[in-house]
Design a protein around this motif. Sequence first.
Motif, PDB file in Angstrom:
ATOM      1  N   GLY A 155       0.803  -1.213   0.000  1.00 43.78           N
ATOM      2  CA  GLY A 155       0.000   0.000   0.000  1.00 43.78           C
ATOM      3  C   GLY A 155       0.836   1.262   0.000  1.00 43.78           C
ATOM      4  N   ILE A 156       2.049   1.170  -0.547  1.00 44.19           N
ATOM      5  CA  ILE A 156       2.932   2.335  -0.667  1.00 44.19           C
ATOM      6  C   ILE A 156       3.331   2.477  -2.129  1.00 44.19           C
ATOM      7  CG2 ILE A 156       3.769   2.180   1.713  1.00 44.19           C
ATOM      8  CD1 ILE A 156       6.270   0.793   0.723  1.00 44.19           C
ATOM      9  N   SER A 157       3.980   3.580  -2.462  1.00 44.69           N
ATOM     10  CA  SER A 157       4.356   3.789  -3.858  1.00 44.69           C
ATOM     11  C   SER A 157       5.647   3.048  -4.195  1.00 44.69           C
ATOM     12  CB  SER A 157       4.536   5.283  -4.146  1.00 44.69           C
ATOM     13  OG  SER A 157       5.721   5.763  -3.540  1.00 44.69           O
ATOM     14  N   GLU A 158       5.799   2.784  -5.486  1.00 42.96           N
ATOM     15  CA  GLU A 158       7.033   2.147  -5.952  1.00 42.96           C
ATOM     16  C   GLU A 158       8.233   3.049  -5.671  1.00 42.96           C
ATOM     17  OE1 GLU A 158       8.798   0.141 -10.056  1.00 42.96           O
ATOM     18  OE2 GLU A 158       6.749   0.917 -10.022  1.00 42.96           O
ATOM     19  N   ARG A 159       8.031   4.340  -5.785  1.00 45.72           N
ATOM     20  CA  ARG A 159       9.101   5.306  -5.499  1.00 45.72           C
ATOM     21  C   ARG A 159       9.537   5.196  -4.029  1.00 45.72           C
ATOM     22  NH1 ARG A 159       8.765  11.784  -6.720  1.00 45.72           N
ATOM     23  NH2 ARG A 159      10.873  12.242  -6.055  1.00 45.72           N
ATOM     24  N   THR A 160       8.574   4.974  -3.138  1.00 50.84           N
ATOM     25  CA  THR A 160       8.900   4.817  -1.719  1.00 50.84           C
ATOM     26  C   THR A 160       9.682   3.534  -1.484  1.00 50.84           C
ATOM     27  OG1 THR A 160       6.983   6.125  -1.049  1.00 50.84           O
ATOM     28  CG2 THR A 160       7.927   4.658   0.612  1.00 50.84           C
ATOM     29  N   VAL A 161       9.295   2.457  -2.150  1.00 51.49           N
ATOM     30  CA  VAL A 161      10.048   1.200  -2.036  1.00 51.49           C
ATOM     31  C   VAL A 161      11.486   1.429  -2.476  1.00 51.49           C
ATOM     32  CG1 VAL A 161      10.307  -1.160  -2.925  1.00 51.49           C
ATOM     33  CG2 VAL A 161       8.038  -0.297  -2.308  1.00 51.49           C
ATOM     34  N   ARG A 162      11.666   2.118  -3.590  1.00 51.18           N
ATOM     35  CA  ARG A 162      13.009   2.400  -4.094  1.00 51.18           C
ATOM     36  C   ARG A 162      13.800   3.226  -3.073  1.00 51.18           C
ATOM     37  NH1 ARG A 162      11.508   2.733  -8.847  1.00 51.18           N
ATOM     38  NH2 ARG A 162      10.660   4.820  -8.794  1.00 51.18           N
ATOM     39  N   ALA A 163      13.155   4.220  -2.456  1.00 55.04           N
ATOM     40  CA  ALA A 163      13.833   5.053  -1.458  1.00 55.04           C
ATOM     41  C   ALA A 163      14.234   4.230  -0.236  1.00 55.04           C
ATOM     42  CB  ALA A 163      12.929   6.216  -1.048  1.00 55.04           C
ATOM     43  N   ILE A 164      13.366   3.338   0.185  1.00 51.56           N
ATOM     44  CA  ILE A 164      13.675   2.476   1.333  1.00 51.56           C
ATOM     45  C   ILE A 164      14.879   1.594   1.013  1.00 51.56           C
ATOM     46  CG2 ILE A 164      12.854   0.520   2.704  1.00 51.56           C
ATOM     47  CD1 ILE A 164       9.992   1.759   2.385  1.00 51.56           C
ATOM     48  N   GLU A 165      14.845   0.959  -0.140  1.00 51.95           N
ATOM     49  CA  GLU A 165      15.907   0.009  -0.494  1.00 51.95           C
ATOM     50  C   GLU A 165      17.260   0.674  -0.714  1.00 51.95           C
ATOM     51  OE1 GLU A 165      13.210  -3.533  -2.479  1.00 51.95           O
ATOM     52  OE2 GLU A 165      14.627  -2.465  -3.742  1.00 51.95           O
ATOM     53  N   THR A 166      17.255   1.921  -1.157  1.00 52.60           N
ATOM     54  CA  THR A 166      18.522   2.607  -1.417  1.00 52.60           C
ATOM     55  C   THR A 166      18.963   3.500  -0.264  1.00 52.60           C
ATOM     56  OG1 THR A 166      17.407   4.438  -2.534  1.00 52.60           O
ATOM     57  CG2 THR A 166      18.170   2.602  -3.921  1.00 52.60           C
ATOM     58  N   GLY A 167      18.087   3.649   0.750  1.00 54.39           N
ATOM     59  CA  GLY A 167      18.439   4.493   1.891  1.00 54.39           C
ATOM     60  C   GLY A 167      18.467   5.959   1.542  1.00 54.39           C
TER      61      GLY A 167
END
Length: 65
Positions: free
Chosen positions: A30-42
């Motif tokens: 339930g989050i954006s793909e952009r947020t997933v990318r930000a989480i994974e890259t720190g």
Amino acid sequence: MGDIHNVGRTIRDARTAAGLTQRDLADLSGISERTVRAIETGTGNPALAAVAAAANTLGLRLAAS
């Protein structure tokens, strides 16, 4: 700052081990793909709730150190 990268790396590793794309994880969490990318890259400043949602989706548990 190392902890942020470790959390992101753990989420990325769990996502790939589960055979999910970033888009899949975003949809399931339930989050954006952009947020997933930000989480994974720190990078960026994702909300703790978003990090927790991604972790929970993957069966991971966040704990204070």
